[in-house]
Design a protein around this motif. Structure first.
Motif, PDB file in Angstrom:
ATOM      1  N   PRO A 185       1.122  -1.145  -0.106  1.00  0.00           N
ATOM      2  CA  PRO A 185      -0.304   0.160   0.374  1.00  0.00           C
ATOM      3  C   PRO A 185       1.029   1.186  -0.028  1.00  0.00           C
ATOM      4  O   PRO A 185       1.831   1.377   0.421  1.00  0.00           O
ATOM      5  N   PRO A 186       0.870   2.558  -0.639  1.00  0.00           N
ATOM      6  CA  PRO A 186       0.985   3.282  -0.786  1.00  0.00           C
ATOM      7  C   PRO A 186       0.824   4.283   0.680  1.00  0.00           C
ATOM      8  O   PRO A 186       0.132   3.862   1.791  1.00  0.00           O
ATOM      9  N   VAL A 187       1.975   5.060   1.299  1.00  0.00           N
ATOM     10  CA  VAL A 187       1.494   6.202   2.143  1.00  0.00           C
ATOM     11  C   VAL A 187       2.005   7.442   1.355  1.00  0.00           C
ATOM     12  O   VAL A 187       2.214   8.081   0.992  1.00  0.00           O
ATOM     13  N   PRO A 188       0.124   8.076   2.086  1.00  0.00           N
ATOM     14  CA  PRO A 188      -0.050   8.723   2.356  1.00  0.00           C
ATOM     15  C   PRO A 188       1.197   9.939   2.688  1.00  0.00           C
ATOM     16  O   PRO A 188       1.894   9.677   3.494  1.00  0.00           O
ATOM     17  N   LEU A 189       1.486  10.946   1.678  1.00  0.00           N
ATOM     18  CA  LEU A 189       2.923  12.457   2.215  1.00  0.00           C
ATOM     19  C   LEU A 189       2.129  13.369   3.437  1.00  0.00           C
ATOM     20  O   LEU A 189       3.314  13.556   4.352  1.00  0.00           O
ATOM     21  N   SER A 190       0.642  12.774   3.354  1.00  0.00           N
ATOM     22  CA  SER A 190       0.130  13.507   4.818  1.00  0.00           C
ATOM     23  C   SER A 190       0.682  13.127   6.069  1.00  0.00           C
ATOM     24  O   SER A 190       0.822  13.270   7.012  1.00  0.00           O
ATOM     25  N   ALA A 191       0.562  11.565   6.106  1.00  0.00           N
ATOM     26  CA  ALA A 191       1.186  10.829   7.214  1.00  0.00           C
ATOM     27  C   ALA A 191       1.943  10.648   7.852  1.00  0.00           C
ATOM     28  O   ALA A 191       2.972  11.024   9.117  1.00  0.00           O
ATOM     29  N   LEU A 192       3.400  11.304   6.246  1.00  0.00           N
ATOM     30  CA  LEU A 192       4.574  11.414   6.520  1.00  0.00           C
ATOM     31  C   LEU A 192       4.667  12.630   7.594  1.00  0.00           C
ATOM     32  O   LEU A 192       6.067  13.013   8.826  1.00  0.00           O
ATOM     33  N   LEU A 193       4.311  13.756   6.709  1.00  0.00           N
ATOM     34  CA  LEU A 193       4.074  14.825   7.319  1.00  0.00           C
ATOM     35  C   LEU A 193       3.149  14.755   9.013  1.00  0.00           C
ATOM     36  O   LEU A 193       4.522  15.324   9.901  1.00  0.00           O
ATOM     37  N   ALA A 194       2.895  13.943   9.372  1.00  0.00           N
ATOM     38  CA  ALA A 194       2.824  13.863  11.484  1.00  0.00           C
ATOM     39  C   ALA A 194       3.277  13.201  12.162  1.00  0.00           C
ATOM     40  O   ALA A 194       3.101  12.903  13.345  1.00  0.00           O
ATOM     41  N   ARG A 195       4.316  12.848  11.359  1.00  0.00           N
ATOM     42  CA  ARG A 195       5.815  12.298  12.090  1.00  0.00           C
ATOM     43  C   ARG A 195       5.808  13.332  13.023  1.00  0.00           C
ATOM     44  O   ARG A 195       6.702  13.930  11.951  1.00  0.00           O
ATOM     45  N   GLU A 196       5.870  13.529  13.919  1.00  0.00           N
ATOM     46  CA  GLU A 196       6.418  14.596  14.437  1.00  0.00           C
ATOM     47  C   GLU A 196       7.984  14.134  14.985  1.00  0.00           C
ATOM     48  O   GLU A 196       8.647  15.270  15.192  1.00  0.00           O
ATOM     49  N   ASP A 197       8.239  12.998  15.069  1.00  0.00           N
ATOM     50  CA  ASP A 197       9.608  12.955  15.427  1.00  0.00           C
ATOM     51  C   ASP A 197      10.727  12.913  13.864  1.00  0.00           C
ATOM     52  O   ASP A 197      12.065  12.777  14.608  1.00  0.00           O
ATOM     53  N   LEU A 198       9.668  13.146  12.697  1.00  0.00           N
ATOM     54  CA  LEU A 198      10.746  13.292  12.062  1.00  0.00           C
ATOM     55  C   LEU A 198      10.609  14.905  11.099  1.00  0.00           C
ATOM     56  O   LEU A 198      11.751  15.786  10.569  1.00  0.00           O
ATOM     57  N   GLY A 199       9.963  15.496  12.125  1.00  0.00           N
ATOM     58  CA  GLY A 199      10.198  17.534  12.216  1.00  0.00           C
ATOM     59  C   GLY A 199       9.577  17.387  11.030  1.00  0.00           C
ATOM     60  O   GLY A 199      10.479  18.884   9.957  1.00  0.00           O
ATOM     61  N   LEU A 200       9.268  16.963   9.669  1.00  0.00           N
ATOM     62  CA  LEU A 200       9.925  17.299   8.210  1.00  0.00           C
ATOM     63  C   LEU A 200       8.099  18.832   7.826  1.00  0.00           C
ATOM     64  O   LEU A 200       7.472  18.664   8.373  1.00  0.00           O
ATOM     65  N   ARG A 201       8.717  19.663   6.543  1.00  0.00           N
ATOM     66  CA  ARG A 201       7.759  20.413   6.672  1.00  0.00           C
ATOM     67  C   ARG A 201       7.542  20.902   5.138  1.00  0.00           C
ATOM     68  O   ARG A 201       9.126  21.047   4.614  1.00  0.00           O
ATOM     69  N   GLN A 202       5.890  20.711   4.793  1.00  0.00           N
ATOM     70  CA  GLN A 202       5.906  21.004   3.309  1.00  0.00           C
ATOM     71  C   GLN A 202       6.041  23.113   3.323  1.00  0.00           C
ATOM     72  O   GLN A 202       5.106  23.494   3.563  1.00  0.00           O
ATOM     73  N   ILE A 203       7.023  23.086   2.425  1.00  0.00           N
ATOM     74  CA  ILE A 203       7.248  24.163   1.880  1.00  0.00           C
ATOM     75  C   ILE A 203       6.988  24.441   0.041  1.00  0.00           C
ATOM     76  O   ILE A 203       7.282  25.927  -0.150  1.00  0.00           O
ATOM     77  N   ALA A 204       6.870  23.470  -0.812  1.00  0.00           N
ATOM     78  CA  ALA A 204       6.229  23.683  -1.735  1.00  0.00           C
ATOM     79  C   ALA A 204       4.790  22.405  -2.593  1.00  0.00           C
ATOM     80  O   ALA A 204       5.264  21.898  -1.839  1.00  0.00           O
ATOM     81  N   GLY A 205       4.048  22.791  -3.576  1.00  0.00           N
ATOM     82  CA  GLY A 205       3.580  21.666  -4.419  1.00  0.00           C
ATOM     83  C   GLY A 205       2.634  21.688  -4.102  1.00  0.00           C
ATOM     84  O   GLY A 205       2.048  22.043  -3.119  1.00  0.00           O
ATOM     85  N   PRO A 206       1.621  20.637  -4.396  1.00  0.00           N
ATOM     86  CA  PRO A 206      -0.164  20.297  -4.104  1.00  0.00           C
ATOM     87  C   PRO A 206      -0.314  20.255  -2.471  1.00  0.00           C
ATOM     88  O   PRO A 206       0.945  19.634  -2.183  1.00  0.00           O
ATOM     89  N   PRO A 207      -1.545  20.643  -1.946  1.00  0.00           N
ATOM     90  CA  PRO A 207      -1.846  19.437  -0.802  1.00  0.00           C
ATOM     91  C   PRO A 207      -1.700  18.196  -0.552  1.00  0.00           C
ATOM     92  O   PRO A 207      -1.673  17.508  -1.298  1.00  0.00           O
ATOM     93  N   ALA A 208      -0.681  17.877   0.796  1.00  0.00           N
ATOM     94  CA  ALA A 208       0.104  16.625   0.674  1.00  0.00           C
ATOM     95  C   ALA A 208      -1.268  15.489   0.659  1.00  0.00           C
ATOM     96  O   ALA A 208      -0.651  14.778   0.438  1.00  0.00           O
ATOM     97  N   PRO A 209      -2.010  15.707   1.063  1.00  0.00           N
ATOM     98  CA  PRO A 209      -3.083  14.979   0.967  1.00  0.00           C
ATOM     99  C   PRO A 209      -3.947  13.963  -0.364  1.00  0.00           C
ATOM    100  O   PRO A 209      -4.076  12.164  -0.633  1.00  0.00           O
ATOM    101  N   ASP A 210      -2.901  14.659  -1.449  1.00  0.00           N
ATOM    102  CA  ASP A 210      -3.025  14.454  -3.062  1.00  0.00           C
ATOM    103  C   ASP A 210      -2.040  13.598  -3.085  1.00  0.00           C
ATOM    104  O   ASP A 210      -2.141  13.426  -4.120  1.00  0.00           O
ATOM    105  N   THR A 211      -1.007  13.253  -2.621  1.00  0.00           N
ATOM    106  CA  THR A 211       0.496  12.856  -3.014  1.00  0.00           C
ATOM    107  C   THR A 211       1.044  11.775  -2.161  1.00  0.00           C
ATOM    108  O   THR A 211       0.269  11.445  -0.766  1.00  0.00           O
ATOM    109  N   VAL A 212       1.088  10.364  -2.756  1.00  0.00           N
ATOM    110  CA  VAL A 212       1.010   8.997  -2.298  1.00  0.00           C
ATOM    111  C   VAL A 212       2.715   8.443  -2.204  1.00  0.00           C
ATOM    112  O   VAL A 212       2.517   9.438  -3.492  1.00  0.00           O
ATOM    113  N   ILE A 213       3.235   7.884  -0.939  1.00  0.00           N
ATOM    114  CA  ILE A 213       4.722   8.024  -1.471  1.00  0.00           C
ATOM    115  C   ILE A 213       4.409   6.064  -1.986  1.00  0.00           C
ATOM    116  O   ILE A 213       3.770   5.460  -1.250  1.00  0.00           O
ATOM    117  N   HIS A 214       5.942   5.245  -2.483  1.00  0.00           N
ATOM    118  CA  HIS A 214       5.515   3.806  -3.022  1.00  0.00           C
ATOM    119  C   HIS A 214       7.127   3.676  -2.580  1.00  0.00           C
ATOM    120  O   HIS A 214       7.491   2.519  -2.332  1.00  0.00           O
TER     121      HIS A 214
END
Length: 510
Positions: free
Chosen positions: A13-42
């Motif tokens: 199953p692909p991983v929604p980019l929003s789920a990766l951004l929600a990981r507080e231990d990573l501290g990732l921040r989206q600064i450009a591009g379309p909204p995260a819920p529309d993107t999945v990672i394989h």
């Protein structure tokens, strides 16, 4: 620039980019591009190549620390700590366009050890090309990001398996209700948040369930059913019509599943999404509906019931075999799942794959009676043993042959073993004489059926203790004890090849 191609994604199953951004231990921040819920990672890939296109499969989160960025280009958004290279105003536009052309899902830019900030030109290029851009803080390693993606994939896979299992159970329960067909459709529609329709062989709607479809869905589904219904699609025949077909109408995903091979019934499904779990659940429903509708298409079900009643009332198998839909000789197939125990849905699917509805579901083994004209082949997830073709009065013998063939297949880890029907020495001896000789020779073993069966299996596997133990589902020490007991009762040397040959001949006629 070449056009993006559909990525060859893995069966996870692909991983929604929003789920990766929600990981507080990573501290990732989206600064450009379309909204995260529309993107999945394989998957995740790390590269410092100036042109990563040749190394991407599509669907990746590409991670880079910007080592490849020319000094002048990097200076536009914050001076690099150390780097060299020629200035190029189009550098980031070319870089991002190549990632998009390769099907990359998102880009992660690390702020250490080369760059203090994400170059503004890179942000602008990602915004222009619609590529999500993540800022990776110095404390977060790329391997930590990759590990988080694999963890999220594992969680998604577990949730998917749980969802499929629960759906299978609810569909099976619905099939046992007094109104099984509408119940299965309602349960399918509920599980997929879909519109489900059962079409009769003449194309009319037999039953439907679920939310109201968007305009045009019914017409599109009806056209899609013609693709899978034998003899109705463009140049379709019963042989070349596909088992399923898909299409789309805007955001609505359409699928049609042929039921019961050439029966003519078709299941149509309209959903807002299409993923492997949805397809699996719909396929389970199609198998159940095939079983529930198959009897309506012809008198086969009534004929089988009549054959059963006649057998119970004392008729010989040869007298009722013609009612089963195929005359002549038959094959007895014994099948066992490679993992676990067989269940009704799996047994029904196996029978459909082998081309026969005559199925007997046992505790560990599924038995299928198949017309000899259909040649069974190996089936994924199953181990098969097949007896020699037999007339109805020879079915008990073929059943025993199939059981021995299955035991041999499991012992040798082969997906399929057929009983050898090649003419041999046994044809040189009259059958009655051979059976009388077998009874006399094996009389000392008559007190224990397990002894004769163990000896038969042990000899068929060339005296292998371990393979015999696997075939009989007993401990290897039990095999040794039984063979030792056989040698003592028969008062013979089982290491002597002549003795083994004579015993094997006797056991074949016992």
């Amino acid at each position: 620039m070449s056009e993006p191609t559909a990525p060859s994604v893995p069966p996870t199953p692909p991983v929604p980019l929003s789920a990766l951004l929600a990981r507080e231990d990573l501290g990732l921040r989206q600064i450009a591009g379309p909204p995260a819920p529309d993107t999945v990672i394989h998957w995740v890939h790390t590269s410092e190549m100036a042109d990563p296109y040749p190394y991407l499969l599509g669907g990746e989160l590409l991670l880079t620390a910007g080592v490849h960025v020319p000094e002048a280009a990097g200076a536009e958004g914050g001076a690099p700590r150390s780097n060299g290279g020629e200035s190029s105003g189009d550098y980031f536009e070319d870089y991002v366009s190549r990632i998009v052309a390769a099907g990359g899902a998102a880009l992660g830019f690390g702020l250490a050890p080369v760059h203090d900030t994400v170059p503004r030109a890179l942000v602008a290029a990602c915004e222009a090309y619609g590529l999500p851009l993540l800022e990776v803080p110095p404390r977060t390693t790329f391997s930590g990001v990759a590990r988080a993606v694999w963890q999220l994939m594992a969680q998604a896979r577990l949730a998917e398996l749980r969802r499929v299992t629960e759906a299978q159970q609810s569909l099976a329960a619905a099939a046992s209700r007094p109104d099984p067909v509408p119940s299965v459709l309602r349960q399918l529609a509920q599980r997929l948040a879909a519109h489900a329709v059962l079409y009769a062989p003449d194309g009319t709607v037999t039953a439907s369930a679920g939310r109201a479809p968007v305009p045009g869905t019914q017409e599109m589904l009806r056209k899609l059913t013609a693709v899978v219904r034998p003899g109705t699609g463009p140049e379709n025949t019963q042989r070349d019509a596909p088992a399923s077909a898909t299409d789309s109408l805007g955001d609505t995903q359409l699928a049609a599943y042929a039921l019961g091979g050439s029966s003519g019934f078709v299941l149509g499904v309209a959903t807002r999404r299409r993923d492997p779990a949805d397809h699996t659940i719909a396929s389970v429903a199609a198998v159940l509906l095939s079983l529930l509708t198959g009897e309506h298409q012809s008198g086969a079900g009534a004929a089988r019931s009549s054959a059963l009643v006649r057998l119970l009332l004392g008729a010989a198998p040869g007298e009722v075999a013609g009612l089963l839909g195929s005359g002549g000789r038959w094959l007895v197939v014994h099948a066992r799942p490679e993992n676990g125990t067989p269940d009704p849905v799996g047994a029904a699917a196996l029978g459909a794959a082998l081309g026969s509805p005559l199925i007997d579901l046992g505790r560990d083994v599924v038995r299928v009676l198949v017309p000899a004209g259909r040649e069974p082949s190996a089936q994924p997830g199953w181990t098969l043993g097949i007896g020699a073709p037999a007339e109805p009065d020879g079915w008990p013998s073929a059943d025993a042959q199939a059981a021995r063939a299955l035991a041999r297949a499991r012992a040798t880890r082969a997906p399929l073993v057929r009983h050898g029907a090649r003419p041999g020495l046994s044809e040189l001896v009259p059958r009655a004489d051979a059976e009388e000789h077998a009874r006399a020779l094996l009389a000392p073993l008559a007190a224990g059926q397990a002894l004769a069966e163990t000896l038969r299996t042990w000899l068929s596997l060339h005296g292998s203790w371990d393979r015999t133990a696997v075939a009989l589902d007993v401990h290897r020490n039990t095999v040794r004890q039984r063979i030792t007991r056989c040698a003592a009762l028969l008062d013979t040397d089982l290491d002597d090849p002549d003795v083994r040959m004579e015993l094997w001949f006797a056991l074949r006629h016992h």
